[in-house]
Design an enzyme around this catalytic site. Structure first.
Site, PDB file in Angstrom:
ATOM      1  N   CYS A  89       0.861  -1.185   0.000  1.00  0.00           N
ATOM      2  CA  CYS A  89       0.000   0.000   0.000  1.00  0.00           C
ATOM      3  C   CYS A  89       0.899   1.237   0.000  1.00  0.00           C
ATOM      4  CB  CYS A  89      -0.884  -0.014   1.238  1.00  0.00           C
ATOM      5  SG  CYS A  89      -1.819   1.505   1.440  1.00  0.00           S
ATOM      6  N   HIS A  97       8.088  10.688  -3.530  1.00  0.00           N
ATOM      7  CA  HIS A  97       8.427   9.287  -3.268  1.00  0.00           C
ATOM      8  C   HIS A  97       7.396   8.340  -3.853  1.00  0.00           C
ATOM      9  CE1 HIS A  97       5.441   9.623   0.002  1.00  0.00           C
ATOM     10  NE2 HIS A  97       5.332   8.333  -0.149  1.00  0.00           N
TER      11      HIS A  97
HETATM   12  C1  DLZ Z   1       9.861   5.379   2.410  1.00  0.00           C
HETATM   13  C2  DLZ Z   1       8.449   4.971   2.135  1.00  0.00           C
HETATM   14  C3  DLZ Z   1       7.434   5.933   2.071  1.00  0.00           C
HETATM   15  C4  DLZ Z   1       7.703   7.376   2.297  1.00  0.00           C
HETATM   16  N1  DLZ Z   1       6.156   5.579   1.851  1.00  0.00           N
HETATM   17  C5  DLZ Z   1       5.851   4.270   1.659  1.00  0.00           C
HETATM   18  C6  DLZ Z   1       4.511   3.875   1.399  1.00  0.00           C
HETATM   19  O1  DLZ Z   1       3.553   4.664   1.353  1.00  0.00           O
HETATM   20  N2  DLZ Z   1       4.270   2.546   1.226  1.00  0.00           N
HETATM   21  C7  DLZ Z   1       5.261   1.594   1.262  1.00  0.00           C
HETATM   22  O2  DLZ Z   1       4.986   0.408   1.099  1.00  0.00           O
HETATM   23  N3  DLZ Z   1       6.541   1.962   1.511  1.00  0.00           N
HETATM   24  C8  DLZ Z   1       6.854   3.247   1.711  1.00  0.00           C
HETATM   25  N4  DLZ Z   1       8.138   3.622   1.973  1.00  0.00           N
HETATM   26  C9  DLZ Z   1       9.163   2.581   2.146  1.00  0.00           C
HETATM   27  C10 DLZ Z   1       9.828   2.115   0.843  1.00  0.00           C
HETATM   28  O3  DLZ Z   1       8.958   1.257   0.103  1.00  0.00           O
HETATM   29  C11 DLZ Z   1      11.114   1.327   1.174  1.00  0.00           C
HETATM   30  O4  DLZ Z   1      10.820   0.335   2.116  1.00  0.00           O
HETATM   31  C12 DLZ Z   1      12.209   2.204   1.732  1.00  0.00           C
HETATM   32  O5  DLZ Z   1      12.458   3.294   0.882  1.00  0.00           O
HETATM   33  C13 DLZ Z   1      13.525   1.425   1.946  1.00  0.00           C
HETATM   34  O6  DLZ Z   1      13.991   0.955   0.699  1.00  0.00           O
END
Ligand code: DLZ
Length: 158
Positions: A89, A97
């Site tokens: 999600c 990002h």
């Molecule tokens: C860093 C990040 C952010 C800001 N938002 C989400 C998100 O909404 N959903 C999600 O699954 N993961 C997010 N992440 C984490 C990144 O997917 C990842 O785990 C990190 O950047 C480390 O590689």
């Protein structure tokens, strides 16, 4: 993505193949866990409704959605599964990002589907806010996990 016209949990039961001879991998992101655990619950329930045995559902957790494709590849490399469901999600924030993560995962899943002999199913919610995610994780538009499970069964039997 679900709309008022398309509920993620509504489908023709008879159109879904029996899964009693299948093993299914599920890779799930821990980020936005309150949502992704609901997707997981939906996916497991739907798989079992169509005959997949609980002991033939293999679950792997990764930190965030960006790690999903690596987790899915490792799951496929075990050689034990007929399809891999990818659940995550990603919610839009103040920085770009969202676009980078969504693009990375989408591209990654496409490459896995082209490279490997089993199907990888896109069970990722990409929403503007938490409410839209809740609506699609067992809320008013159904559960993306159900839809991903149905797709996995159909694709595993193609
Ligand atoms: C860093 C990040 C952010 C800001 N938002 C989400 C998100 O909404 N959903 C999600 O699954 N993961 C997010 N992440 C984490 C990144 O997917 C990842 O785990 C990190 O950047 C480390 O590689």
């Amino acid at each position: 993505m679900a709309t008022a016209y398309q509920n993620l949990s509504k489908y023709d039961f008879s159109s879904v193949p029996d899964g009693s001879d299948l093993s299914i991998g599920i890779v799930i992101a821990e980020w936005n866990r309150v949502i992704t655990e609901k997707l997981l619950e939906g996916a497991c329930n739907t798989l079992e409704k169509h005959g997949v045995k609980a002991e033939n559902i293999f679950i792997k957790r990764v930190p965030g959605s960006f790690e999903l494709t690596y987790g899915a590849r490792r799951m496929a490399e075990t050689g034990e599964v007929n399809a891999v469901i990818i659940l995550g999600c990603v919610i839009k924030g103040e920085t770009p990002h969202f676009d980078y993560i969504c693009a990375g995962v989408t591209q990654g899943i496409t490459e896995l589907n082209l490279m490997c002999d089993i199907p990888f199913i896109f069970g990722l919610l990409t929403t503007n806010d938490m409410q839209q995610a809740e609506d699609r994780a067992g809320g008013k538009y159904g559960n993306k996990g159900d839809e991903a499970a149905v797709t996995a069964l159909k694709m595993a039997k193609i």
